[in-house]
Design a protein around this motif. Structure first.
Motif, short mmCIF file in Angstrom:
data_model
loop_
_atom_site.label_atom_id
_atom_site.label_comp_id
_atom_site.label_asym_id
_atom_site.label_seq_id
_atom_site.Cartn_x
_atom_site.Cartn_y
_atom_site.Cartn_z
N GLY A 41 2.24 -23.17 -12.89
CA GLY A 41 3.25 -22.52 -12.08
C GLY A 41 2.79 -21.12 -11.70
N ARG A 42 3.71 -20.34 -11.18
CA ARG A 42 3.37 -19.02 -10.66
C ARG A 42 4.27 -17.95 -11.27
N VAL A 43 3.66 -16.87 -11.71
CA VAL A 43 4.41 -15.74 -12.23
C VAL A 43 4.08 -14.52 -11.38
N ARG A 44 4.83 -13.46 -11.58
CA ARG A 44 4.62 -12.28 -10.74
C ARG A 44 3.43 -11.45 -11.20
N ARG A 45 3.23 -11.37 -12.53
CA ARG A 45 2.19 -10.48 -13.05
C ARG A 45 1.27 -11.22 -14.02
N HIS A 46 0.03 -10.75 -14.06
CA HIS A 46 -0.96 -11.29 -15.00
C HIS A 46 -0.49 -11.10 -16.44
N SER A 47 0.11 -9.97 -16.73
CA SER A 47 0.58 -9.69 -18.09
C SER A 47 1.64 -10.69 -18.53
N GLU A 48 2.43 -11.20 -17.59
CA GLU A 48 3.44 -12.20 -17.93
C GLU A 48 2.77 -13.52 -18.33
N ALA A 49 1.69 -13.86 -17.67
CA ALA A 49 0.95 -15.08 -18.02
C ALA A 49 0.36 -14.96 -19.42
N ILE A 50 -0.14 -13.77 -19.73
CA ILE A 50 -0.71 -13.54 -21.06
C ILE A 50 0.37 -13.61 -22.13
N ALA A 51 1.55 -13.02 -21.84
CA ALA A 51 2.65 -13.03 -22.81
C ALA A 51 3.13 -14.45 -23.07
N LEU A 52 3.27 -15.25 -22.02
CA LEU A 52 3.74 -16.62 -22.17
C LEU A 52 2.73 -17.46 -22.96
N THR A 53 1.46 -17.27 -22.68
CA THR A 53 0.42 -18.00 -23.41
C THR A 53 0.44 -17.63 -24.88
N GLY A 54 0.63 -16.34 -25.17
CA GLY A 54 0.70 -15.90 -26.56
C GLY A 54 1.89 -16.50 -27.29
N THR A 89 -0.89 -19.08 -12.24
CA THR A 89 -1.37 -18.13 -11.23
C THR A 89 -0.37 -16.97 -11.19
N TRP A 90 -0.83 -15.84 -10.66
CA TRP A 90 0.05 -14.67 -10.59
C TRP A 90 -0.16 -13.92 -9.29
N GLU A 91 0.85 -13.13 -8.93
CA GLU A 91 0.83 -12.39 -7.68
C GLU A 91 0.18 -11.02 -7.80
N HIS A 92 0.29 -10.43 -8.98
CA HIS A 92 -0.24 -9.07 -9.16
C HIS A 92 -1.00 -8.99 -10.48
N ASP A 93 -2.25 -8.55 -10.42
CA ASP A 93 -3.06 -8.42 -11.63
C ASP A 93 -2.87 -7.02 -12.20
N ASP A 94 -1.80 -6.86 -12.98
CA ASP A 94 -1.52 -5.56 -13.57
C ASP A 94 -2.36 -5.29 -14.81
N VAL A 95 -3.11 -6.27 -15.25
CA VAL A 95 -3.99 -6.08 -16.40
C VAL A 95 -5.26 -5.36 -15.98
N ALA A 96 -5.86 -5.83 -14.92
CA ALA A 96 -7.09 -5.19 -14.42
C ALA A 96 -6.77 -3.96 -13.58
N GLY A 97 -5.51 -3.86 -13.17
CA GLY A 97 -5.13 -2.70 -12.36
C GLY A 97 -5.45 -2.88 -10.89
#
Length: 235
Positions: A191-204, A220-228
């Motif tokens: 599925g799709r989330v808004r931020r990369h950090s959300e994908a990491i949190a869900l996986t954790g 997949t995500w719309e904004h990579d807030d992890v890499a900036g």
């Protein structure tokens, strides 16, 4: 809710009093098909564990010192008695469970998480842990086989627990944007989330659940807030 030792332990425990003699201990181990027994004091508190290896030390000692009419020199016998083999020799001379046992016992409590119990077993190289209450009294026993029960959880239970762990206010909790599948304990996140950090949190979150064999992350995500670096259109 995390699975605890109390959820998987065996409460029908075979145990012996510290004053039980060698034959009683051996008979219980053989007839109850167990490899070890908790040893209790007169108040029911766990003071040690006696195993097959502890009993076999007696036979090993007899062969080591008396087999084929061999008698080691006095100096050698003294060194063995007070050196690294002294403990084994003491057990070999023991007649009761209290003299034969390994002490102190490595124990756990009903409220301990199964993952912590597994780590304790691995750290101390034991196959089972007596389970005690706040007073140190025996209430059960947990084995490696018992700990494996967490991996037999129903897929539906794992999926429900993961969904309940997701904050209700999270945008990525929207079922229309997120797909969670569980098959034989393997979670697939897509599925799709808004931020990369959300994908990491869900996986954790998924990886931390008891009974999860593996997590396959296909988000997949719309904004990579992890890499900036903004990455619109997917990862």
């Amino acid at each position: 809710m995390r699975t605890t030792v109390g959820n998987v332990m065996t409460t029908d425990v075979v145990a012996v009093n510290q004053n039980a003699n060698f034959h009683v201990v051996a008979d219980l181990i053989i007839n109850r098909a167990v490899s070890g027994l908790p040893v209790l004091d007169d108040d029911g508190r766990v003071v040690g564990v006696v195993t097959e290896a502890d009993l076999l030390a007696k036979e090993e000692f007899k062969h080591q010192y008396y087999g084929d009419e061999y008698h080691p020199p006095l100096r050698s016998r003294i060194r063995r008695s007070f050196g690294s083999e002294g403990l084994g020799r003491a057990k070999a001379m023991g007649e009761t469970a209290g003299e034969l046992m390994t002490a102190p016992a490595y124990v756990t409590t009903p409220g301990t998480r199964v993952v912590e119990a597994a780590r304790r077993m691995d750290r101390h190289g034991v196959k089972r842990l007596p389970v005690v209450d706040a007073d140190g009294k025996l209430v059960g026993i947990v084995s490696r086989r018992d700990l494996l029960k967490v991996f037999l959880r129903l897929d539906a239970d794992i999926r429900r627990q993961l969904l309940e762990a997701i904050p209700r206010y999270a945008v990525w909790a929207d079922p229309a944007r997120l797909d969670i599948e569980v098959d034989e304990g393997v979670i697939t996140l897509s599925g799709r989330v808004r931020r990369h950090s959300e994908a990491i949190a869900l996986t954790g979150m998924a990886e931390s659940l008891d009974g999860v064999v593996a997590v396959r992350e296909k988000l997949t995500w719309e904004h990579d807030d992890v890499a900036g670096i903004p990455v619109w259109g997917g990862a």
